[in-house]
Design an enzyme around this catalytic site. Sequence first.
Site, PDB file in Angstrom:
ATOM      1  N   SER A 149       0.838  -1.191   0.000  1.00 58.87           N
ATOM      2  CA  SER A 149       0.000   0.000   0.000  1.00 58.87           C
ATOM      3  C   SER A 149       0.882   1.254   0.000  1.00 58.87           C
ATOM      4  O   SER A 149       1.735   1.410  -0.878  1.00 58.87           O
ATOM      5  CB  SER A 149      -0.940  -0.045   1.218  1.00 58.87           C
ATOM      6  OG  SER A 149      -1.921   0.934   1.152  1.00 58.87           O
ATOM      7  N   ASP A 321      -8.903  -6.278  -4.745  1.00 55.99           N
ATOM      8  CA  ASP A 321      -8.453  -5.007  -4.163  1.00 55.99           C
ATOM      9  C   ASP A 321      -8.907  -3.879  -5.085  1.00 55.99           C
ATOM     10  O   ASP A 321      -8.305  -3.619  -6.109  1.00 55.99           O
ATOM     11  CB  ASP A 321      -6.924  -5.017  -4.027  1.00 55.99           C
ATOM     12  CG  ASP A 321      -6.383  -3.745  -3.377  1.00 55.99           C
ATOM     13  OD1 ASP A 321      -7.180  -2.820  -3.106  1.00 55.99           O
ATOM     14  OD2 ASP A 321      -5.163  -3.686  -3.146  1.00 55.99           O
ATOM     15  N   HIS A 354      -8.189  -5.092  -0.242  1.00 55.37           N
ATOM     16  CA  HIS A 354      -6.874  -4.496  -0.017  1.00 55.37           C
ATOM     17  C   HIS A 354      -6.154  -5.129   1.166  1.00 55.37           C
ATOM     18  O   HIS A 354      -4.919  -5.238   1.171  1.00 55.37           O
ATOM     19  CB  HIS A 354      -7.030  -2.986   0.202  1.00 55.37           C
ATOM     20  CG  HIS A 354      -5.736  -2.243   0.265  1.00 55.37           C
ATOM     21  ND1 HIS A 354      -4.783  -2.298  -0.743  1.00 55.37           N
ATOM     22  CD2 HIS A 354      -5.214  -1.426   1.214  1.00 55.37           C
ATOM     23  CE1 HIS A 354      -3.740  -1.543  -0.411  1.00 55.37           C
ATOM     24  NE2 HIS A 354      -3.977  -1.011   0.767  1.00 55.37           N
TER      25      HIS A 354
END
Length: 380
Positions: A149, A321, A354
Amino acid sequence: MTFIATPQSMTFDAPLPLQSGALIRGYDLTYETYGQLNAERSNAVLICHALNASHHVAGVYEGQARSEGWWDNMVGPGKPVDTNRFFVIGVNNLGSCFGSTGPMHVNPDTGRVYGADFPVVTVEDWVNAQARLLDALGIEQLAAVMGGSLGGMQALSWTLQYPERVRHAVVVASAPNLSAENIAFNEVARRAIVTDPDFHGGHFYQHGVVPARGLRIARMIGHITYLSDDVMNAKFGRELREAVADNGSGYKFSTQDIEFQIESYLRYQGDKFSQYFDANTYLLITRALDYFDPARAFGGDLTQALARTRAKFLLVSFSTDWRFSPARSREIVKALLENRRDVSYAEIDAPHGHDAFLLEDERYMGVVCSYFESFSGETR
């Protein structure tokens, strides 16, 4: 296998120039290390953290229950990033609220707590601060830099800011910049915080309060975006809480009460977050996410932006995601291949959204393990 982790801190007196034009001086960086640095100093791996994580990547704290590091399934003896082979470093970023200098600390120039006056920091600023820490540790070159991320953005930025100091970059569930939708989610979360009456323009510390309501909503918004629709349906569906009275319809028909399990879960996550995370830190870190865009200086041409890279790459994305979709990772892969870089790419079909980058999917762990094994004996 787990181990005892020990936080450390290092003070830097030399001012750090920031992208905004401001300077920060007299700052501390909190970090942890795992494993042993080899004689050649060639086996160091830097792990970069995402929004609400920290330097505590792996292991546990002695005498503290449930204190596992946020990536303990990934880093440790015999794990994909094997600390029997690699010397792993986790650093808490400037502006965070887990030890490194941030808004809740005293500004040495004024003698007052920074609060809202803490300077804006960017991904590039964090990388520069991390580089100074590595200098102090005597590490000239990293075997690898890795992150998921926002941490993946830092890993990518390392290959651009210090191309000769990185041999491998592992970028997981990340993107070359945020989409307009992602920026919008961040802005809604920020507005929830700054419009909380207890925010006091960011100087809530001196009032002895916390903008907990705003933090709760910000976390609830974020948490929704981290999960996939499939996971939320599988985990909660339209299940009602047991406490909801059955009046024949199954509903209490209330605009205030918590009736659905998903409501209860989100409120729990929001309450927990508001008790340990700093509101000004949330504003700073989400802004750093928004600002990251290495192609901006090249007219939006990512291929041109990544021409400076020298590292070999592994990129990993996850099918569900939608916040950092596989298409965004493929943009990076395409730009690297157009620069004839050595790139491996894995797109994992996983249902977890995610959050999958933090979970123990066998295929995901296998890809990372294989990649690190491929260069575990490598020297600079």
